[in-house]
Write a protein that holds these residues in place. Structure first.
Motif, PDB file in Angstrom:
ATOM      1  N   ASP A   3       0.827  -1.208   0.000  1.00 18.08           N
ATOM      2  CA  ASP A   3       0.000   0.000   0.000  1.00 18.08           C
ATOM      3  C   ASP A   3       0.859   1.255   0.000  1.00 18.08           C
ATOM      4  OD1 ASP A   3      -2.201  -1.531  -0.033  1.00 18.08           O
ATOM      5  OD2 ASP A   3      -2.680  -1.371   2.095  1.00 18.08           O
ATOM      6  N   ASN A   5       3.832   1.656  -1.222  1.00  9.42           N
ATOM      7  CA  ASN A   5       4.365   1.870  -2.577  1.00  9.42           C
ATOM      8  C   ASN A   5       3.312   2.525  -3.461  1.00  9.42           C
ATOM      9  OD1 ASN A   5       7.109   1.114  -2.994  1.00  9.42           O
ATOM     10  ND2 ASN A   5       6.563  -1.001  -2.600  1.00  9.42           N
ATOM     11  N   GLN A   6       2.083   1.988  -3.383  1.00 15.45           N
ATOM     12  CA  GLN A   6       0.998   2.545  -4.207  1.00 15.45           C
ATOM     13  C   GLN A   6       0.719   3.994  -3.846  1.00 15.45           C
ATOM     14  OE1 GLN A   6      -1.774  -0.600  -3.406  1.00 15.45           O
ATOM     15  NE2 GLN A   6      -1.700  -1.362  -5.492  1.00 15.45           N
ATOM     16  N   THR A  10       1.115   7.390  -6.137  1.00 15.01           N
ATOM     17  CA  THR A  10       0.017   8.368  -6.267  1.00 15.01           C
ATOM     18  C   THR A  10       0.520   9.775  -5.928  1.00 15.01           C
ATOM     19  OG1 THR A  10      -1.563   6.657  -5.677  1.00 15.01           O
ATOM     20  CG2 THR A  10      -2.349   8.915  -5.536  1.00 15.01           C
ATOM     21  N   ASN A  40      10.974   2.587  -7.075  1.00 15.29           N
ATOM     22  CA  ASN A  40      10.101   3.766  -6.980  1.00 15.29           C
ATOM     23  C   ASN A  40      10.862   4.969  -6.430  1.00 15.29           C
ATOM     24  OD1 ASN A  40       7.822   2.524  -8.002  1.00 15.29           O
ATOM     25  ND2 ASN A  40       7.104   1.837  -6.008  1.00 15.29           N
TER      26      ASN A  40
END
Length: 220
Positions: A3, A5-6, A10, A40
């Motif tokens: 989560d 990372n997501q 975003t 990332n």
């Protein structure tokens, strides 16, 4: 992808770089063997111009997982932006070997070869980029330039015309068509395309220079 990372991705898309960094940092702390979090973070650092630091993170991701294509691709972009084209080529090749079969990877590999003066390699990869994404005007234009430099003039002209059909305000495509017609000793056609380039971009110095030369030729 965790989560965090997501969430980080975003935030990155929203240009909230501070929060993105926080999320990726937490993702790494929670799972120090997560190559995605390092990748990332590398992308984030590259985005804000910290290219050398970005490469450290991409290398860490690759150390953890030698098949992580996106880390190779990210490192390739960072090296390209640092004008270290040989290193960029190596990284883009590895991204493709690890199944990143995407137009952007071929485009960047082609551009790296182009910068190194390896035009046949550049041509092959730019051609593949265009095949994979027919809507990529940049790739198409660079492919045309590469053809022209390899003196495949007729093929190059077809490509520049396709670029103009997609984007009627592409001054450099008009200019290069002018150059091609000048090369073919068709001063009238060359002048037409130099004029079109100047219409689109009045400060296009090369087109201005070409126009002057063609006008002199036509007067004599």
């Amino acid at each position: 992808m965790s989560d965090k990372n997501q969430l980080g991705v975003t935030y990155m898309k929203e240009k909230n770089y501070e929060e993105a960094a926080k999320m990726f940092n937490e993702a790494i702390e929670e799972n120090p063997n997560d190559p995605v979090a390092y990748t990332n973070f590398g992308n984030l650092l590259a985005m804000v111009g910290e290219l050398e630091k970005a490469i450290v993170f991409f290398n860490k991701a690759i150390e953890i997982d030698g098949s992580i294509a996106t880390a190779y691709y990210g490192a390739g972009n960072a090296f390209y932006n640092m004008e270290q084209y040989k290193d960029a080529i190596e990284m883009f090749l590895k991204s493709l070997q690890n199944n990143l079969d995407e137009s952007d990877a071929y485009f960047m590999l082609g551009m790296s070869y182009y910068q190194e003066g390896q035009l046949p390699h550049a041509l092959a990869n730019l051609k593949r980029a265009v095949e994979l994404n027919v809507d990529d005007i940049d790739a198409k234009f660079q492919y045309g330039l590469c053809l022209a430099q390899l003196e495949q003039i007729d093929e190059a002209m077809k490509v520049f015309i396709e670029v103009i059909e997609r984007n009627e305000n592409h001054a450099d495509a008009y200019f290069n068509l002018g150059v091609a017609y000048a090369y073919k000793e068709n001063a009238k056609k060359a002048l037409h395309y130099f004029d079109r380039a100047i219409e689109v971009q009045p400060d296009h110095l090369l087109a201005g220079h070409g126009k002057k030369k063609m006008e002199e030729l036509l007067e004599n």
